[in-house]
Design a protein around this motif. Structure first.
Motif, mmCIF file in Angstrom:
data_model
loop_
_atom_site.group_PDB
_atom_site.id
_atom_site.type_symbol
_atom_site.label_atom_id
_atom_site.label_comp_id
_atom_site.label_asym_id
_atom_site.label_seq_id
_atom_site.Cartn_x
_atom_site.Cartn_y
_atom_site.Cartn_z
ATOM 1 N N THR A 246 0.847 -1.186 0.000
ATOM 2 C CA THR A 246 0.000 0.000 0.000
ATOM 3 C C THR A 246 0.888 1.244 0.000
ATOM 4 N N PRO A 247 0.330 2.409 -0.308
ATOM 5 C CA PRO A 247 1.138 3.634 -0.220
ATOM 6 C C PRO A 247 1.737 3.842 1.163
ATOM 7 N N GLY A 248 0.988 3.462 2.200
ATOM 8 C CA GLY A 248 1.509 3.607 3.556
ATOM 9 C C GLY A 248 2.706 2.725 3.837
ATOM 10 N N ASP A 249 2.735 1.549 3.205
ATOM 11 C CA ASP A 249 3.860 0.639 3.406
ATOM 12 C C ASP A 249 5.170 1.238 2.904
ATOM 13 N N LEU A 250 5.073 2.160 1.942
ATOM 14 C CA LEU A 250 6.279 2.750 1.354
ATOM 15 C C LEU A 250 6.675 4.069 2.007
ATOM 16 N N ALA A 251 5.886 4.515 2.988
ATOM 17 C CA ALA A 251 6.132 5.834 3.579
ATOM 18 C C ALA A 251 7.511 5.935 4.202
ATOM 19 N N ASP A 252 7.986 4.864 4.797
ATOM 20 C CA ASP A 252 9.294 4.879 5.453
ATOM 21 C C ASP A 252 10.380 4.242 4.589
ATOM 22 N N SER A 253 10.074 4.002 3.335
ATOM 23 C CA SER A 253 11.040 3.370 2.438
ATOM 24 C C SER A 253 12.168 4.339 2.094
ATOM 25 N N ASP A 254 13.321 3.785 1.752
ATOM 26 C CA ASP A 254 14.439 4.608 1.295
ATOM 27 C C ASP A 254 14.248 5.080 -0.145
ATOM 28 N N LEU A 255 13.206 4.613 -0.797
ATOM 29 C CA LEU A 255 12.971 4.977 -2.188
ATOM 30 C C LEU A 255 12.424 6.395 -2.307
ATOM 31 N N ALA A 256 12.875 7.106 -3.336
ATOM 32 C CA ALA A 256 12.319 8.418 -3.660
ATOM 33 C C ALA A 256 10.896 8.236 -4.198
ATOM 34 N N PRO A 257 10.070 9.302 -4.133
ATOM 35 C CA PRO A 257 8.684 9.190 -4.615
ATOM 36 C C PRO A 257 8.572 8.624 -6.028
ATOM 37 N N TYR A 258 9.493 8.986 -6.921
ATOM 38 C CA TYR A 258 9.459 8.466 -8.297
ATOM 39 C C TYR A 258 9.456 6.943 -8.298
ATOM 40 N N TRP A 259 10.325 6.333 -7.512
ATOM 41 C CA TRP A 259 10.446 4.876 -7.509
ATOM 42 C C TRP A 259 9.355 4.217 -6.687
ATOM 43 N N ARG A 260 8.802 4.923 -5.706
ATOM 44 C CA ARG A 260 7.638 4.383 -4.998
ATOM 45 C C ARG A 260 6.466 4.217 -5.966
ATOM 46 N N GLN A 261 6.352 5.159 -6.893
ATOM 47 C CA GLN A 261 5.306 5.058 -7.905
ATOM 48 C C GLN A 261 5.476 3.793 -8.755
ATOM 49 N N VAL A 262 6.709 3.486 -9.109
ATOM 50 C CA VAL A 262 6.970 2.294 -9.908
ATOM 51 C C VAL A 262 6.599 1.039 -9.121
ATOM 52 N N VAL A 263 6.942 1.011 -7.830
ATOM 53 C CA VAL A 263 6.574 -0.140 -6.995
ATOM 54 C C VAL A 263 5.056 -0.280 -6.935
ATOM 55 N N LEU A 264 4.330 0.831 -6.829
ATOM 56 C CA LEU A 264 2.864 0.762 -6.804
ATOM 57 C C LEU A 264 2.310 0.260 -8.133
ATOM 58 N N LEU A 265 2.978 0.563 -9.240
ATOM 59 C CA LEU A 265 2.557 -0.008 -10.524
ATOM 60 C C LEU A 265 2.711 -1.529 -10.503
ATOM 61 N N PHE A 266 3.787 -2.019 -9.902
ATOM 62 C CA PHE A 266 3.964 -3.463 -9.769
ATOM 63 C C PHE A 266 2.908 -4.062 -8.837
ATOM 64 N N GLU A 267 2.483 -3.290 -7.834
ATOM 65 C CA GLU A 267 1.399 -3.747 -6.965
ATOM 66 C C GLU A 267 0.084 -3.850 -7.741
ATOM 67 N N VAL A 268 -0.187 -2.891 -8.617
ATOM 68 C CA VAL A 268 -1.389 -2.975 -9.457
ATOM 69 C C VAL A 268 -1.348 -4.242 -10.305
ATOM 70 N N GLN A 269 -0.189 -4.542 -10.890
ATOM 71 C CA GLN A 269 -0.059 -5.750 -11.689
ATOM 72 C C GLN A 269 -0.287 -6.994 -10.830
ATOM 73 N N ARG A 270 0.196 -6.967 -9.594
ATOM 74 C CA ARG A 270 -0.041 -8.103 -8.689
ATOM 75 C C ARG A 270 -1.530 -8.317 -8.476
#
Length: 314
Positions: A246-270
């Motif tokens: 979820t977006p909340g799961d990435l809130a404390d991630s070391d990833l910049a917002p750009y790459w969090r978006q890419v991870v969320l795209l992979f979540e949509v595919q999941r």
């Protein structure tokens, strides 16, 4: 003495503009095998629009990052291309080209006198390609003062299906190269020695939404190989359905917002692949940039939640 006239390449801000123009061409009149060349002044704005199949942004990032990850498993391509394109073999020898790409970055970074770094396509086995020759001929990085330009030469490409993915893959590699060596992103030039429109033709007409696509965000300057490896860990786990994100799961991630978006795209595919009966989570979609939401709404119109389903009809 006569001088040789030098042709001027057409320059576009985004690949979207190129693809709109390509859709308007009479490819039957032009014939098969014509050469196509163009230059992009904003290489990060790399999405085309759908000539034949809806554009799946998760698939685009997976295939582009697959080059940088040295990932050429055909099962991964099949996972992302379901419902869009028949699975195709990778068109590079990923491990060898990835090594040469990294060597090219080191040359640009460490040697101020190095102005050109060429990554030629390597031969691939018949087992890996089904007997097909790789489309890519070479990817060339060019240092221009404090900018990195890029030129790509492709042997053959279907304008509807292959050209958009080729451009996405190579421009993302170009943008990463510029970030990795600490220079500004320059222009991207693409040459296709033999372009054609495949037997499927253009299956959908231009619509208003095709002409007004939101721009893509730019890759952050902090992007490193470690960034890509971390994104790869997320992608692998999501593809295996090892966890949801979820977006909340990435809130404390070391990833910049750009790459969090890419991870969320992979979540949509999941969700599309592993929860085929349920709508895509509205919170995930709502956290995505407009360009990604718009593309997903056209790609998976039957999976949009009621609050966002109207987008698929625009």
């Amino acid at each position: 003495m006569k001088t040789l006239p030098l042709p001027q390449l057409p320059v576009f801000e985004s690949f979207h503009q190129v693809h709109v123009l390509a859709a308007a061409q009479d490819w039957k009149q032009r014939g098969e095998g014509c050469a196509v060349s163009f230059r992009l002044s904003r290489p990060w704005d790399r999405f085309g629009f759908s000539l034949r199949h809806p554009v799946n942004p998760a698939a685009c990032f997976a295939e582009a990052l697959g080059f940088l990850w040295a990932q050429n498993d055909p099962r991964v391509l099949a996972y992302y291309r379901v419902g869009q394109l028949s699975p195709m073999p990778a068109w590079w020898d990923n491990y060898e080209m990835c090594r040469m790409f990294d060597d090219a970055l080191e040359r640009l970074r460490r040697d101020a006198s190095t102005t050109v770094a060429v990554i030629p396509a390597t031969s691939v086995s018949d087992d890996a390609t089904g007997g097909r020759q790789p489309r890519l001929i070479a990817l060339q990085l060019l240092r221009r003062a404090e900018k990195v330009d890029c030129a790509c030469v492709v042997r053959v490409a279907d304008i509807a299906d292959e050209l958009p993915m080729d451009v996405f893959v190579c421009t993302l590699a170009h943008e990463f190269a510029a970030r990795a060596v600490g220079f500004e992103l320059g222009t991207y030039t693409h040459h296709v020695t033999s372009a054609f429109l495949g037997a499927g033709g253009v299956r959908r007409p231009l619509r208003h939404a095709d002409l007004n696509q939101p721009a893509m965000p730019t890759m952050p300057s902090t992007t490193t190989w470690n960034t890509l490896h971390l994104v790869g860990d997320y992608e692998d786990a999501l593809r295996r359905n090892a966890f949801s994100c979820t977006p909340g799961d990435l809130a404390d991630s070391d990833l910049a917002p750009y790459w969090r978006q890419v991870v969320l795209l992979f979540e949509v595919q999941r969700q599309v692949m592993h929860n085929p009966e349920a709508p895509i989570d509205a919170n995930v979609l709502g956290a995505l940039e407009p360009v990604y939401r718009n593309l997903l709404a056209r790609c998976w119109p039957g999976r949009m939640p009621d609050s966002l389903g109207a987008m698929s009809r625009r």
